[in-house]
Scaffold this active site. Structure first.
Site, mmCIF file in Angstrom:
data_model
loop_
_atom_site.group_PDB
_atom_site.id
_atom_site.type_symbol
_atom_site.label_atom_id
_atom_site.label_comp_id
_atom_site.label_asym_id
_atom_site.label_seq_id
_atom_site.Cartn_x
_atom_site.Cartn_y
_atom_site.Cartn_z
ATOM 1 N NE ARG A 188 -3.612 -2.163 2.783
ATOM 2 C CZ ARG A 188 -3.394 -3.297 3.462
ATOM 3 N NH1 ARG A 188 -2.230 -3.479 4.084
ATOM 4 N NH2 ARG A 188 -4.320 -4.231 3.529
ATOM 5 C CE LYS A 200 -6.588 -0.728 4.525
ATOM 6 N NZ LYS A 200 -7.867 -1.110 3.901
ATOM 7 C CE1 TYR A 209 -6.109 -6.658 -6.771
ATOM 8 C CE2 TYR A 209 -6.382 -7.950 -4.776
ATOM 9 C CZ TYR A 209 -6.183 -6.735 -5.390
ATOM 10 O OH TYR A 209 -6.077 -5.593 -4.644
ATOM 11 N NE ARG A 219 -2.984 -3.483 -1.443
ATOM 12 C CZ ARG A 219 -2.553 -4.288 -0.476
ATOM 13 N NH1 ARG A 219 -1.255 -4.516 -0.333
ATOM 14 N NH2 ARG A 219 -3.409 -4.854 0.348
ATOM 15 C CG HIS A 259 -4.680 0.685 -4.079
ATOM 16 N ND1 HIS A 259 -4.017 0.642 -2.868
ATOM 17 C CD2 HIS A 259 -5.720 -0.177 -3.950
ATOM 18 C CE1 HIS A 259 -4.636 -0.191 -2.047
ATOM 19 N NE2 HIS A 259 -5.665 -0.709 -2.681
ATOM 20 C CG HIS A 276 -6.338 -8.646 1.013
ATOM 21 N ND1 HIS A 276 -6.499 -8.999 -0.313
ATOM 22 C CD2 HIS A 276 -6.150 -7.308 1.016
ATOM 23 C CE1 HIS A 276 -6.414 -7.910 -1.066
ATOM 24 N NE2 HIS A 276 -6.193 -6.882 -0.286
#
Length: 297
Positions: free
Chosen positions: A147, A171, A278, A246, A243, A269
């Site tokens: 990120r 995160k 994806y 990514r 992004h 994730h």
């Protein structure tokens, strides 16, 4: 009766399911909202709730302006509640079992092809200090699927280039080890040894890998602007952001046959369903093959 079973439901989620506090609160809140809706209908007991009642509740949420995603999330909490009631023999039949979640259209991320990635990378003039730094940054973005916040906060002490890994703070301050490719390591070491070493680093910024000319940590906005200018320079018509690198990292891995769980781990994730967006290119390709070659297409 609702209050009593909502309390027991909460205990079940915490003790038997071992869910996180946030998940427990969300599930109980969802079931509580249904009980409030039943109060509006005259105080129906939970043993009297029917499939039509729950469909009516979803329609009510829609009228309130809740988007499909929010409705689906709330329905999952209600399904968990009625599943619990069946397990406890409070109900014989789960009224939610035939109810499908509202259709969710997940927007597919923009993805760059590998040649487009190379175009952008090679648009950097590595004979300049800024170009060498930007090439290293974008190599790291694409190599490891970071990120933008993870890139600007990347620290030298968290880079284990000899082992081919970086420790990344993602995160929620969660850390993970992420592999880094040979080209990204090479360009980053060249930047650190020949460019960064000549910068007068400001106090408090000593450990950040990527710095601006004033010796301070780069901002997210700066990364966006660098990429925007490079995309314009090479003449790409796609909307490209940090992004996008990514997304491209993940898509190219999965196209190459990488395991979803491995990609999930690298991206940081929590849910595998987030990673599954994806796989869209593979599915599109399969659809094209069927359309082109199947006699009944």
């Amino acid at each position: 009766m609702w209050d009593s079973y909502l309390k027991h439901f909460k205990d079940y989620l915490m003790l038997e399911r071992g869910l996180a506090d946030n998940s427990v609160e969300a599930y109980v809140r969802d079931a509580t909202k249904l009980s409030e809706y039943m109060d509006l209908l005259g105080g129906k007991d939970l043993t009297e709730v029917t499939e039509l009642d729950i469909l009516g509740f979803l329609g009510y949420l829609h009228d309130l302006g809740l988007v499909a995603y929010s409705q689906a999330r709330m329905l999952s909490g209600i399904k968990a509640f009625f599943n619990y009631l069946v397990l406890e023999n409070v109900l014989k039949v789960d009224p939610t079992q035939l109810i499908e979640s509202p259709h969710l259209s997940r927007s597919l991320p923009d993805v760059l092809t590998y040649p487009e990635i190379i175009q952008i990378l090679e648009a950097n003039d590595v004979s300049t200090a800024e170009g060498a730094r930007n090439r290293a940054m974008l190599e790291v973005l694409y190599s490891s699927g970071l990120r933008v916040s993870e890139l600007v906060n990347l620290q030298i002490t968290n880079c284990y280039f000899d082992a081919g890994f970086m420790r990344v703070i993602g995160k929620g301050s969660k850390t993970r080890l992420v592999p880094i490719g040979g080209d990204a390591i090479r360009y980053t070491l060249l930047y650190i040894e020949h460019i960064r070493s000549l910068v007068e680093v400001q106090k408090g910024h000593e450990d950040y890998v990527f710095l601006n000319r004033r010796g301070k940590q780069l901002t997210r906005v700066m990364i966006f602007l660098i990429i925007k200018n490079l995309v314009e320079e090479v003449g790409l018509k796609k909307t490209v952001s940090p992004h996008t690198f990514r997304h491209s990292f993940a898509t190219h891995l999965i196209e190459g046959g990488a395991d979803l769980r491995a990609v999930q781990e690298m991206l940081g994730h929590e849910s595998i369903t987030t990673t599954e967006i994806y796989t869209h290119l593979d599915r599109e390709y399969l659809r094209e093959v069927v359309t082109k070659y199947h006699p009944r297409a």
